[in-house]
Design a protein around this motif. Structure first.
Motif, PDB file in Angstrom:
ATOM      1  N   GLU A  78       1.138  -1.309   0.188  1.00 16.04           N
ATOM      2  CA  GLU A  78       0.619   0.228  -0.201  1.00 16.04           C
ATOM      3  C   GLU A  78       0.674   1.469   0.252  1.00 16.04           C
ATOM      4  N   HIS A  79       0.419   1.861  -0.883  1.00 11.84           N
ATOM      5  CA  HIS A  79       1.752   2.748  -1.202  1.00 11.84           C
ATOM      6  C   HIS A  79       0.835   4.477  -1.378  1.00 11.84           C
ATOM      7  N   TYR A  80       0.624   5.551   0.042  1.00 10.94           N
ATOM      8  CA  TYR A  80       0.681   6.256   0.125  1.00 10.94           C
ATOM      9  C   TYR A  80       1.243   7.277  -0.041  1.00 10.94           C
ATOM     10  N   LEU A  81       0.625   8.436  -1.382  1.00  8.95           N
ATOM     11  CA  LEU A  81       1.710   9.893  -1.236  1.00  8.95           C
ATOM     12  C   LEU A  81       0.745  10.933  -0.475  1.00  8.95           C
ATOM     13  N   MET A  82       1.757  12.057  -0.225  1.00  4.78           N
ATOM     14  CA  MET A  82       1.817  12.935   0.987  1.00  4.78           C
ATOM     15  C   MET A  82       2.604  14.395   0.052  1.00  4.78           C
ATOM     16  N   PRO A  83       1.776  15.406   0.999  1.00  3.21           N
ATOM     17  CA  PRO A  83       2.467  16.239  -0.126  1.00  3.21           C
ATOM     18  C   PRO A  83       4.181  16.991   0.479  1.00  3.21           C
ATOM     19  N   PHE A  84       4.217  17.923  -0.928  1.00  3.01           N
ATOM     20  CA  PHE A  84       6.236  17.453  -0.817  1.00  3.01           C
ATOM     21  C   PHE A  84       6.894  17.564   0.170  1.00  3.01           C
ATOM     22  N   GLY A  85       7.851  17.167   1.216  1.00  4.36           N
ATOM     23  CA  GLY A  85       8.514  17.003   1.920  1.00  4.36           C
ATOM     24  C   GLY A  85       7.410  17.172   2.988  1.00  4.36           C
ATOM     25  N   LYS A  86       6.145  16.785   3.238  1.00  6.04           N
ATOM     26  CA  LYS A  86       5.639  16.547   4.644  1.00  6.04           C
ATOM     27  C   LYS A  86       6.215  16.569   5.938  1.00  6.04           C
ATOM     28  N   GLY A  87       7.339  15.270   5.275  1.00  3.02           N
ATOM     29  CA  GLY A  87       7.946  14.989   6.612  1.00  3.02           C
ATOM     30  C   GLY A  87       8.315  13.689   7.487  1.00  3.02           C
ATOM     31  N   TRP A  88       9.251  13.712   8.718  1.00  3.93           N
ATOM     32  CA  TRP A  88       9.369  12.080   8.833  1.00  3.93           C
ATOM     33  C   TRP A  88       8.462  11.967   9.937  1.00  3.93           C
ATOM     34  N   PHE A  89       7.979  12.559  11.019  1.00  7.50           N
ATOM     35  CA  PHE A  89       6.771  12.251  11.411  1.00  7.50           C
ATOM     36  C   PHE A  89       5.639  12.462  10.421  1.00  7.50           C
ATOM     37  N   PRO A  90       5.142  13.473  10.567  1.00  6.87           N
ATOM     38  CA  PRO A  90       3.869  13.327   9.294  1.00  6.87           C
ATOM     39  C   PRO A  90       4.041  12.057   8.802  1.00  6.87           C
ATOM     40  N   GLY A  91       4.705  11.371   8.068  1.00  8.06           N
ATOM     41  CA  GLY A  91       4.834   9.723   7.202  1.00  8.06           C
ATOM     42  C   GLY A  91       5.065   8.973   8.772  1.00  8.06           C
ATOM     43  N   ARG A  92       4.603   8.998   9.463  1.00  8.25           N
ATOM     44  CA  ARG A  92       5.213   7.434   9.864  1.00  8.25           C
ATOM     45  C   ARG A  92       3.725   7.695  10.902  1.00  8.25           C
ATOM     46  N   ASN A  93       3.145   9.051  11.001  1.00  7.26           N
ATOM     47  CA  ASN A  93       2.151   8.957  11.546  1.00  7.26           C
ATOM     48  C   ASN A  93       0.798   8.601  10.288  1.00  7.26           C
ATOM     49  N   LEU A  94       1.525   9.371   8.840  1.00  5.66           N
ATOM     50  CA  LEU A  94       0.165   8.556   8.469  1.00  5.66           C
ATOM     51  C   LEU A  94       0.424   6.507   7.873  1.00  5.66           C
ATOM     52  N   ALA A  95       1.336   6.472   7.853  1.00  6.71           N
ATOM     53  CA  ALA A  95       1.732   5.176   7.462  1.00  6.71           C
ATOM     54  C   ALA A  95       0.703   4.323   8.520  1.00  6.71           C
ATOM     55  N   VAL A  96       1.207   4.584  10.199  1.00 10.25           N
ATOM     56  CA  VAL A  96       0.631   4.247  11.576  1.00 10.25           C
ATOM     57  C   VAL A  96      -1.291   4.059  10.918  1.00 10.25           C
ATOM     58  N   SER A  97      -1.261   5.002  10.318  1.00  7.56           N
ATOM     59  CA  SER A  97      -3.307   4.888  10.523  1.00  7.56           C
ATOM     60  C   SER A  97      -3.847   4.018   9.856  1.00  7.56           C
ATOM     61  N   GLN A  98      -2.791   3.563   8.784  1.00 12.34           N
ATOM     62  CA  GLN A  98      -3.635   2.438   8.042  1.00 12.34           C
ATOM     63  C   GLN A  98      -3.207   1.605   7.897  1.00 12.34           C
ATOM     64  N   VAL A  99      -3.053   0.546   9.793  1.00 11.96           N
ATOM     65  CA  VAL A  99      -2.473  -0.399   9.892  1.00 11.96           C
ATOM     66  C   VAL A  99      -4.127  -1.246  10.964  1.00 11.96           C
ATOM     67  N   THR A 100      -4.297  -2.327   9.802  1.00  9.48           N
ATOM     68  CA  THR A 100      -5.448  -2.613  10.722  1.00  9.48           C
ATOM     69  C   THR A 100      -5.600  -3.930  10.807  1.00  9.48           C
ATOM     70  N   THR A 101      -4.075  -4.735  11.821  1.00  9.14           N
ATOM     71  CA  THR A 101      -3.378  -6.040  12.066  1.00  9.14           C
ATOM     72  C   THR A 101      -3.240  -5.235  13.432  1.00  9.14           C
ATOM     73  N   LYS A 102      -3.022  -6.533  14.716  1.00  7.47           N
ATOM     74  CA  LYS A 102      -2.353  -6.261  15.734  1.00  7.47           C
ATOM     75  C   LYS A 102      -1.629  -5.302  16.258  1.00  7.47           C
ATOM     76  N   TYR A 103      -0.173  -5.855  15.304  1.00 15.01           N
ATOM     77  CA  TYR A 103       0.725  -5.320  15.527  1.00 15.01           C
ATOM     78  C   TYR A 103       1.329  -4.438  13.978  1.00 15.01           C
ATOM     79  N   VAL A 104       2.353  -3.235  14.833  1.00 12.51           N
ATOM     80  CA  VAL A 104       2.672  -2.895  13.390  1.00 12.51           C
ATOM     81  C   VAL A 104       4.436  -2.760  13.633  1.00 12.51           C
TER      82      VAL A 104
END
Length: 427
Positions: free
Chosen positions: A221-247
């Motif tokens: 699953e490849h999610y695109l963000m605004p250019f240069g949005k950054g490190w921690f925003p990217g972490r939040n986006l990725a984790v927000s899409q997790v549906t399993t018990k663990y990440v």
């Protein structure tokens, strides 16, 4: 009313029953246990463990008056601030005043009858709040006590399908999350290494490259963000899409090897109260880093508290000789998805950040580190040498390592501005 039935509810989840509700592992602690204070003074009452849902009614357990050889009338009072008292059953031979009010009194010539009536005292929450407590005063002649009644909705359980019972099904239990920027060659090496050992685990990628390239493949699953949005925003986006018990969090320049055993991480999370467990990252030099730290704070004054960061760990985990408890671990960890979302990653940290997450999680996350799960770190030597840098390396470095003159929010800014730390010490 709608009712839902899950046939495999008990089989798929480690749950216990207390007070007719599901006790979710990790939300129930010793502080929730019911404790009755035996009468050191004549009053017996619950010191903790009494809980009512907002606007609901409960019986108050453990109320009693214990006196010896006292003649005359026996008198007790109860006073609340966020609810009212009543009686579920009326016992003959008592005078009761204040039923349905915030203050109720009981008077009787018989101590036995009085104590019998106290077994049927109810409390009803009348002032709504989703998570608070009422302080109840309990008095008799010459003595008084205070106890609390928690007012809250119970923690909502989150259940996941663990897969077959025989072994841990990593594909069902774990999602791998990463953040990438420009480094598609390294990202592809990471994906290829994952697929060598875990061909069906879902990989979630957050990408803030200006001109992104497609990242395709099964279970990606490849999610695109605004250019240069950054490190921690990217972490939040990725984790927000997790549906399993663990990440599982990995950097985009990590490489899975035969030592990257995710089953071991799942095993310790399943068998302990840890919320997050880190592993080791092996550099090209052969050195393996664990980055274990202890974080403490000292109360200060109105100018702020003091933060102390020290290398080390608290103790070895019983039954897991390769694992320890710490407060911060390296940038390769598996966590309970539900708990990591409660802490989140501060989106103001766009370029550099790591410890800030664990400081935000202090008191919320139970953190561990195991040195028998290891991931490799792709070599940075070539990309750091001026004559070895590609145009991608140069562009990446310009964003990853901004100049000192560039205005930015870093971890130390947040420690003061958000966490109100006036001083920081570290080794």
């Amino acid at each position: 009313m709608q009712c839902f039935k899950a046939q495999s509810f008990k089989e798929q989840n480690n749950t216990g029953i207390r007070s007719s509700r599901v006790s979710v592992r990790g939300t129930f602690t010793a502080a929730d246990s019911l404790i009755i204070a035996d009468a050191n003074n004549p009053l017996q009452y619950p010191t903790q463990g009494v809980e009512v849902r907002p606007t609901r009614t409960i019986l108050i357990p453990g109320l009693s008056l214990n006196v010896k050889y006292k003649k005359g009338q026996h008198l007790v009072h109860l006073t609340a601030t966020m609810g009212t008292f009543d009686t579920a059953v009326l016992v003959d031979g008592l005078q009761i005043s204040g039923e349905g009010e915030m203050h109720i009194s009981f008077v009787s010539d018989s101590l036995a009858l009085l104590n019998r009536q106290l077994q049927f005292v109810t409390y009803t929450n009348t002032q709504f709040h989703p998570n608070t407590a009422d302080v109840v005063q309990f008095k008799t002649t010459g003595f008084q006590a205070v106890f609390t009644i928690k007012i809250r909705h119970p923690p909502m359980p989150t259940f996941y399908n663990p897969g077959p019972k025989r072994d841990y099904n990593v594909s069902t239990l774990v999602t791998i999350a990463t953040k990438t920027f420009l480094r598609y060659d390294k990202l592809q090496d990471l994906i290829d290494s994952i697929r060598k050992f875990y061909p069906t685990v879902t990989i979630v990628i957050a990408d803030d490259t200006k001109d992104p390239k497609p990242v395709k493949g099964p279970y990606i699953e490849h999610y695109l963000m605004p250019f240069g949005k950054g490190w921690f925003p990217g972490r939040n986006l990725a984790v927000s899409q997790v549906t399993t018990k663990y990440v599982l969090w990995v950097d985009d320049d990590f490489i899975f090897t035969s030592n990257t055993k995710l089953e071991k991480m799942v095993d310790i999370l399943e068998r302990t109260t840890l919320d997050l467990v880190g592993g080791g990252v092996r550099e090209v030099t052969g050195y393996t880093a664990n980055y274990r730290h202890i974080i403490t704070t000292d109360a200060g004054d109105e100018e702020g508290d003091c933060l102390h960061i020290r290398k080390g760990y608290h103790h070895v985990i019983e039954g897991f000789p390769n694992c320890v408890v710490a407060d911060a671990v390296i940038n390769f960890f598996m966590a309970r998805t539900e708990k990591i979302r409660k802490v989140t990653f501060d989106p103001r940290l766009a370029r550099v950040g790591h410890l800030a997450f664990f400081i935000d999680g202090l008191g919320t996350l139970h953190v561990g580190s195991c040195d028998d799960v290891i991931i490799n770190h792709a070599s940075k030597i070539k990309g750091m040498l001026p004559w070895g840098q590609s145009e991608t390396d140069k562009a990446y470095s310009a964003f990853r390592y901004p100049s000192e003159k560039e205005e930015k929010v870093n971890e130390y800014d947040l420690y003061y501005l958000k966490n109100h730390f006036k001083c920081i010490t570290s080794d």
